[in-house]
Design a protein around this motif. Sequence first.
Motif, PDB file in Angstrom:
ATOM      1  N   ASN A   1     -13.421   8.101  -1.799  1.00  0.00           N
ATOM      2  CA  ASN A   1     -12.017   7.710  -1.664  1.00  0.00           C
ATOM      3  C   ASN A   1     -11.183   8.971  -1.469  1.00  0.00           C
ATOM      4  O   ASN A   1     -10.840   9.658  -2.438  1.00  0.00           O
ATOM      5  CB  ASN A   1     -11.547   6.942  -2.899  1.00  0.00           C
ATOM      6  CG  ASN A   1     -10.171   6.330  -2.706  1.00  0.00           C
ATOM      7  OD1 ASN A   1      -9.417   6.764  -1.846  1.00  0.00           O
ATOM      8  ND2 ASN A   1      -9.850   5.335  -3.506  1.00  0.00           N
TER       9      ASN A   1
ATOM     10  N   ASN B   1      -8.180   9.555  -0.934  1.00  0.00           N
ATOM     11  CA  ASN B   1      -6.822   9.604  -1.481  1.00  0.00           C
ATOM     12  C   ASN B   1      -6.794   9.606  -3.007  1.00  0.00           C
ATOM     13  O   ASN B   1      -5.718   9.715  -3.600  1.00  0.00           O
ATOM     14  CB  ASN B   1      -6.006   8.429  -0.950  1.00  0.00           C
ATOM     15  CG  ASN B   1      -5.818   8.483   0.553  1.00  0.00           C
ATOM     16  OD1 ASN B   1      -5.518   9.539   1.104  1.00  0.00           O
ATOM     17  ND2 ASN B   1      -6.029   7.373   1.236  1.00  0.00           N
ATOM     18  N   SER B   2      -7.964   9.485  -3.649  1.00  0.00           N
ATOM     19  CA  SER B   2      -8.006   9.517  -5.106  1.00  0.00           C
ATOM     20  C   SER B   2      -7.977  10.962  -5.597  1.00  0.00           C
ATOM     21  O   SER B   2      -8.113  11.902  -4.820  1.00  0.00           O
ATOM     22  CB  SER B   2      -9.261   8.805  -5.613  1.00  0.00           C
ATOM     23  OG  SER B   2     -10.424   9.523  -5.227  1.00  0.00           O
TER      24      SER B   2
ATOM     25  N   VAL C   1       0.825  -1.211   0.000  1.00  0.00           N
ATOM     26  CA  VAL C   1       0.000   0.000   0.000  1.00  0.00           C
ATOM     27  C   VAL C   1       0.860   1.262   0.000  1.00  0.00           C
ATOM     28  O   VAL C   1       0.553   2.240  -0.696  1.00  0.00           O
ATOM     29  CB  VAL C   1      -0.948   0.007   1.212  1.00  0.00           C
ATOM     30  CG1 VAL C   1      -1.716   1.331   1.295  1.00  0.00           C
ATOM     31  CG2 VAL C   1      -1.928  -1.156   1.134  1.00  0.00           C
TER      32      VAL C   1
ATOM     33  N   THR D   1      -7.277   1.974  -1.011  1.00  0.00           N
ATOM     34  CA  THR D   1      -6.705   2.649   0.159  1.00  0.00           C
ATOM     35  C   THR D   1      -5.530   3.528  -0.242  1.00  0.00           C
ATOM     36  O   THR D   1      -5.333   4.627   0.297  1.00  0.00           O
ATOM     37  CB  THR D   1      -6.251   1.609   1.201  1.00  0.00           C
ATOM     38  OG1 THR D   1      -7.377   0.817   1.606  1.00  0.00           O
ATOM     39  CG2 THR D   1      -5.638   2.277   2.423  1.00  0.00           C
ATOM     40  N   ALA D   2      -4.750   3.058  -1.209  1.00  0.00           N
ATOM     41  CA  ALA D   2      -3.606   3.837  -1.682  1.00  0.00           C
ATOM     42  C   ALA D   2      -4.033   5.072  -2.465  1.00  0.00           C
ATOM     43  O   ALA D   2      -3.259   6.031  -2.578  1.00  0.00           O
ATOM     44  CB  ALA D   2      -2.712   2.960  -2.553  1.00  0.00           C
TER      45      ALA D   2
ATOM     46  N   GLU E   1      -8.777  -8.332  -1.416  1.00  0.00           N
ATOM     47  CA  GLU E   1      -7.660  -7.720  -0.705  1.00  0.00           C
ATOM     48  C   GLU E   1      -6.884  -6.781  -1.612  1.00  0.00           C
ATOM     49  O   GLU E   1      -6.486  -5.674  -1.208  1.00  0.00           O
ATOM     50  CB  GLU E   1      -6.730  -8.790  -0.137  1.00  0.00           C
ATOM     51  CG  GLU E   1      -5.606  -8.220   0.721  1.00  0.00           C
ATOM     52  CD  GLU E   1      -4.675  -9.295   1.280  1.00  0.00           C
ATOM     53  OE1 GLU E   1      -3.702  -8.920   1.968  1.00  0.00           O
ATOM     54  OE2 GLU E   1      -4.921 -10.486   1.015  1.00  0.00           O
TER      55      GLU E   1
ATOM     56  N   GLU F   1     -17.489  -2.429   2.675  1.00  0.00           N
ATOM     57  CA  GLU F   1     -16.327  -1.551   2.845  1.00  0.00           C
ATOM     58  C   GLU F   1     -15.786  -1.105   1.493  1.00  0.00           C
ATOM     59  O   GLU F   1     -15.458   0.081   1.295  1.00  0.00           O
ATOM     60  CB  GLU F   1     -15.237  -2.264   3.650  1.00  0.00           C
ATOM     61  CG  GLU F   1     -14.013  -1.395   3.909  1.00  0.00           C
ATOM     62  CD  GLU F   1     -12.915  -2.127   4.673  1.00  0.00           C
ATOM     63  OE1 GLU F   1     -11.986  -1.447   5.145  1.00  0.00           O
ATOM     64  OE2 GLU F   1     -12.997  -3.370   4.785  1.00  0.00           O
TER      65      GLU F   1
ATOM     66  N   LYS G   1      -8.920  -3.615  -2.177  1.00  0.00           N
ATOM     67  CA  LYS G   1      -8.893  -2.771  -0.979  1.00  0.00           C
ATOM     68  C   LYS G   1      -7.559  -2.043  -0.851  1.00  0.00           C
ATOM     69  O   LYS G   1      -7.526  -0.835  -0.558  1.00  0.00           O
ATOM     70  CB  LYS G   1      -9.145  -3.618   0.268  1.00  0.00           C
ATOM     71  CG  LYS G   1      -9.133  -2.807   1.562  1.00  0.00           C
ATOM     72  CD  LYS G   1      -9.374  -3.679   2.783  1.00  0.00           C
ATOM     73  CE  LYS G   1      -9.304  -2.855   4.058  1.00  0.00           C
ATOM     74  NZ  LYS G   1      -9.535  -3.689   5.265  1.00  0.00           N
ATOM     75  N   ASN G   2      -6.460  -2.754  -1.056  1.00  0.00           N
ATOM     76  CA  ASN G   2      -5.138  -2.127  -0.962  1.00  0.00           C
ATOM     77  C   ASN G   2      -5.008  -0.975  -1.959  1.00  0.00           C
ATOM     78  O   ASN G   2      -4.503   0.108  -1.626  1.00  0.00           O
ATOM     79  CB  ASN G   2      -4.043  -3.159  -1.208  1.00  0.00           C
ATOM     80  CG  ASN G   2      -3.906  -4.157  -0.078  1.00  0.00           C
ATOM     81  OD1 ASN G   2      -4.438  -3.950   1.016  1.00  0.00           O
ATOM     82  ND2 ASN G   2      -3.198  -5.244  -0.328  1.00  0.00           N
TER      83      ASN G   2
ATOM     84  N   ARG H   1       0.684   4.214  -2.640  1.00  0.00           N
ATOM     85  CA  ARG H   1       0.332   5.568  -2.205  1.00  0.00           C
ATOM     86  C   ARG H   1       1.356   6.572  -2.731  1.00  0.00           C
ATOM     87  O   ARG H   1       1.002   7.682  -3.157  1.00  0.00           O
ATOM     88  CB  ARG H   1       0.273   5.635  -0.669  1.00  0.00           C
ATOM     89  CG  ARG H   1       0.036   7.030  -0.085  1.00  0.00           C
ATOM     90  CD  ARG H   1      -1.368   7.559  -0.337  1.00  0.00           C
ATOM     91  NE  ARG H   1      -2.361   6.745   0.344  1.00  0.00           N
ATOM     92  CZ  ARG H   1      -2.690   6.864   1.620  1.00  0.00           C
ATOM     93  NH1 ARG H   1      -2.093   7.773   2.383  1.00  0.00           N
ATOM     94  NH2 ARG H   1      -3.612   6.091   2.148  1.00  0.00           N
TER      95      ARG H   1
ATOM     96  N   LEU I   1     -15.638   2.641  -0.263  1.00  0.00           N
ATOM     97  CA  LEU I   1     -14.377   3.224  -0.719  1.00  0.00           C
ATOM     98  C   LEU I   1     -14.460   3.698  -2.163  1.00  0.00           C
ATOM     99  O   LEU I   1     -13.852   4.711  -2.531  1.00  0.00           O
ATOM    100  CB  LEU I   1     -13.246   2.199  -0.571  1.00  0.00           C
ATOM    101  CG  LEU I   1     -12.395   2.280   0.702  1.00  0.00           C
ATOM    102  CD1 LEU I   1     -11.406   1.128   0.752  1.00  0.00           C
ATOM    103  CD2 LEU I   1     -11.670   3.615   0.783  1.00  0.00           C
TER     104      LEU I   1
END
Length: 448
Positions: A280, A282-283, A225, A257-258, A250, A272, A253-254, A229, A276
Amino acid sequence: MAIRKRTTTVEPFALEHTNIVTGDEDGRTLTDMTIVIDEGGRISQVMPSAQIGVPQGYHRIDASEKFVAPGLINMHVHLFADGKPINPKQATPKGQALLSALTRTPVGRSYIRRKAVSGIDTLLNSGVTTIRTVGDVGYVAVGLRDKIAAGKMLGPRIFASGPMLASPGGHGAPLVALECEDEESARTNVEKNIDHGVNAIKIAATGGITDSQVLGEAGSPQMDVESMRTICDAAHACGLLVAAHAQSPEGVKNALTAGVDTIEHGSALDDELIALFHENPNSLHGYSSLIPTLSAGMSINAFPRDVSGITEIQYENSKPVSEGMLAAARQAHMNGIRVGVGTDTGMTFVTQYATWRELYLLAHYAGFTAAEALHAATQVNAQILDIGDETGSIEVGKAADLLVLDADPTQDLRTLTSPKLVVAAGRPVWRPKVKRFDDIDTMLDERL
């Protein structure tokens, strides 16, 4: 319609007495309309034919009984192959290393460029007026993008990613990916791509089917991640969207999240993940979108190995991955997530000319109506790419990216297989024609 000579020059013209397929979700069609395209390649008028005056000197094309739709946008393109079965020996670590070395020779570079030019021409002639490449051999697509934009070559608008960014030995490495050992090398590699002029970024968040060597590798998380990021932050600072190959919950999600902006392929979604996608932080724009690429997952999984040519491991890996991709498309559609259209062109059985088939699969397997599928391939894709003010619909001031068809695609998506005229940024392709692989088309028509 009169047939004229193909040229990169924009000559003003009008499509008269036609039916406009708006590309809206409801499948709205406007009858007996005229569209005027000016010398800049933009739509200057869209009005009922009885109310419009075509400027003197404009070519006037009678498009009565035809249907004009927005040009298609394909968000997931590879230009290094044409869709014929990929030799599994070339997908091994040794095979990819040998091919990677070959592509750095003069002969290899020339071959890759010829394949890219051929793919671009095929995409355009099939009705695709905007593409995003997501995993290139080098930076050929960047140069071709600039040549098209300068009016020196006919082709679609291009968002070119250059090589993917992957973990050491990860999906696509070393042939179509730069390897990132840690956050520092991840930053260096994304900056290298940006320095080469890319206007898109692609991450391999998980393993993939085509180069998998062990059971479970496809969808297995690969890049961490923190490295993803770092890539997202560097790309977003330059205003670039980031796509992520992700084929497990998974992995998705990673990547989300990044801060990635589009998930390519996808997997079954839980609450979840759905949340996201919608929000999001962080997007780049505060949300993320899904590009299911059903054409790749469903096609390779629909045939026995003696037809597809893939290994037993790749075949077994393809089953849960393709099921997850379809589940993601259905769930995303049901939950209001932005779903775009990309086909994964160049992969086994995914030809450069069959963007229409992705719309067909969305409509027949993922709960979309034909109108919603066309909407995804035009207006939604334009919104995701942040070019909704430029293309995606037929409106005054936008680029003239148009398809002239025999029938209304919201009633029959197969009419998209044979456009009568393609217009890209006002430049007409008067005789759109592609080289088809009849054996592949027949097999897919029978199975899907």
